[in-house]
Design a protein around this motif. Structure first.
Motif, PDB file in Angstrom:
ATOM      1  N   TRP A  23       0.825  -1.207   0.000  1.00 23.46           N
ATOM      2  CA  TRP A  23       0.000   0.000   0.000  1.00 23.46           C
ATOM      3  C   TRP A  23       0.859   1.256   0.000  1.00 23.46           C
ATOM      4  O   TRP A  23       0.474   2.278  -0.552  1.00 23.46           O
ATOM      5  N   PRO A  28      -3.324  -1.053  -3.200  1.00 22.76           N
ATOM      6  CA  PRO A  28      -4.165  -1.466  -2.072  1.00 22.76           C
ATOM      7  C   PRO A  28      -4.308  -2.983  -2.027  1.00 22.76           C
ATOM      8  O   PRO A  28      -3.927  -3.688  -2.975  1.00 22.76           O
ATOM      9  N   LEU A 249      -7.445   1.235   6.053  1.00 22.51           N
ATOM     10  CA  LEU A 249      -8.480   0.584   5.268  1.00 22.51           C
ATOM     11  C   LEU A 249      -9.800   0.662   6.034  1.00 22.51           C
ATOM     12  O   LEU A 249      -9.852   0.367   7.222  1.00 22.51           O
ATOM     13  N   SER A 264     -11.862  -1.590  -0.502  1.00 23.48           N
ATOM     14  CA  SER A 264     -10.798  -2.525  -0.881  1.00 23.48           C
ATOM     15  C   SER A 264      -9.743  -1.954  -1.828  1.00 23.48           C
ATOM     16  O   SER A 264      -8.582  -2.357  -1.776  1.00 23.48           O
ATOM     17  N   SER A 268      -4.131   5.158  -0.034  1.00 27.89           N
ATOM     18  CA  SER A 268      -3.417   4.920   1.224  1.00 27.89           C
ATOM     19  C   SER A 268      -3.161   6.197   2.014  1.00 27.89           C
ATOM     20  O   SER A 268      -2.775   6.133   3.179  1.00 27.89           O
ATOM     21  N   SER A 280     -12.601  -4.475   9.578  1.00 27.39           N
ATOM     22  CA  SER A 280     -12.643  -5.485   8.517  1.00 27.39           C
ATOM     23  C   SER A 280     -13.806  -6.455   8.672  1.00 27.39           C
ATOM     24  O   SER A 280     -14.357  -6.938   7.680  1.00 27.39           O
TER      25      SER A 280
END
Length: 322
Positions: A23, A28, A249, A264, A268, A280
């Motif tokens: 990243w 990514p 993320l 996704s 960054s 997540s």
């Protein structure tokens, strides 16, 4: 090889957890939006949970098999059929050479996953087969499936007739409302108490201007603390501006008054604050929602977010199968 008869709407090759460790160079992780459904599909056909498979969004593909295979379709219900005969979801199924798998528009959920015993055998790029569309890397020549293209598969026997226990499958919202967990930070101190209460207590509608880079939300106005105004000029003139810094993320990136969940294929770093972050373990909900759906956010601690991830990972194991 599997022949692509109809590509569907941006059907792509993905693997789990995706392209990790790059990243900082602009790449990514990518990977499946709904890793819960994706991993279970792989386990059904006897693959490692993270093997490369297909992510189908909104409208699925039509595929012709040139050799026998064992497949599984999970996630959104795209009414899959083999030569016109319905294929059960959440179950491994034998396919004979010459048969055609057809999937259509999603009737519930948004993204379906197709796993093939042996896994899709495209060339890894930076350690992953996941497609990152905007850079044109991974997958099949860095793009979504195209009509007439062929998908290479590493042959494996597989076992048909396996299924996922009903209690181990995700449930997709039928009323188009989702509760999405969020962890405060990294920049929550830029939003005042009224603004934070408004964020957590309001409906947020998913905009059609959303993709695998970011989920744009429509909702009420944000209000800020003095920190957002009493800052050096290099931070930028808008209260949501900040000197460029790293983005996690799942960050809820506040561009002016518009929150965008960085998903996704997200960037960054950048020059906007991130008051909250979607963990997540909640990404599968994002992956199965569609424009017009409503989110209500629930604040959780880092420890609670990690516990949710451990619970999800525990469901993505052989013990969830019959």
């Amino acid at each position: 090889m599997i022949d692509v008869v109809v590509p569907g709407l941006e059907t792509s090759v993905q693997d789990f957890p995706g392209r990790i460790g790059f990243w900082n160079q602009g790449f990514p992780p990518s990977g499946p939006f709904d890793s819960w459904s994706f991993r279970l599909a792989n386990l059904l056909v006897g693959n490692p949970a993270g093997a490369a498979g297909l992510e189908c969004q909104y409208v699925g593909p039509t595929l012709k098999f040139t050799q026998p295979a064992v497949i599984a379709v999970t996630g959104a219900n795209m009414a899959p059929t083999l030569d016109g005969i319905p294929v059960p979801l959440w179950q491994s199924v034998a396919v004979t050479a010459g048969q055609t798998l057809k999937t259509g528009p999603a009737k519930s959920g948004t993204r379906a996953y197709i796993a093939i015993a042996g896994g899709i055998d495209t060339v890894p790029w930076l350690g992953s087969r996941s497609t990152f569309h905007k850079a044109g890397v991974g997958g099949l020549a860095g793009s979504a499936l195209k009509k007439g293209s062929q998908i290479p598969v590493a042959y494996a026997a597989g076992t048909p007739g396996r299924s996922v226990k009903p209690e181990c499958r995700p449930e997709f919202s039928s009323n188009k409302q989702w509760q999405i967990e969020v962890v405060p930070g990294p920049d929550d101190e830029w939003i005042d108490e009224a603004g934070q209460a408004r964020f957590l207590g309001s409906d947020w509608k998913l905009s059609a201007k959303s993709d695998r880079t970011g989920f744009r939300l429509d909702g009420p106005q944000w209000t800020f603390t003095a920190k957002a105004y009493d800052k050096l000029p290099e931070n930028g003139s808008e209260p949501s501006n900040i000197i460029d810094h790293g983005y996690p993320l799942g960050a809820i990136n506040l561009a002016g008054q518009t929150p965008i969940i960085l998903v996704s294929d997200g960037p960054s770093m950048g020059g906007f604050i991130n008051p909250y972050t979607v963990p997540s373990a909640a990404f599968w909900k994002l992956g199965q929602s569609r424009p017009g759906d409503v989110y209500r956010f629930k604040a959780v601690s880092v420890d609670e977010a990690q516990a949710l991830r451990r619970t999800l990972d525990a469901l993505c194991r052989e013990s969830s199968l019959l």
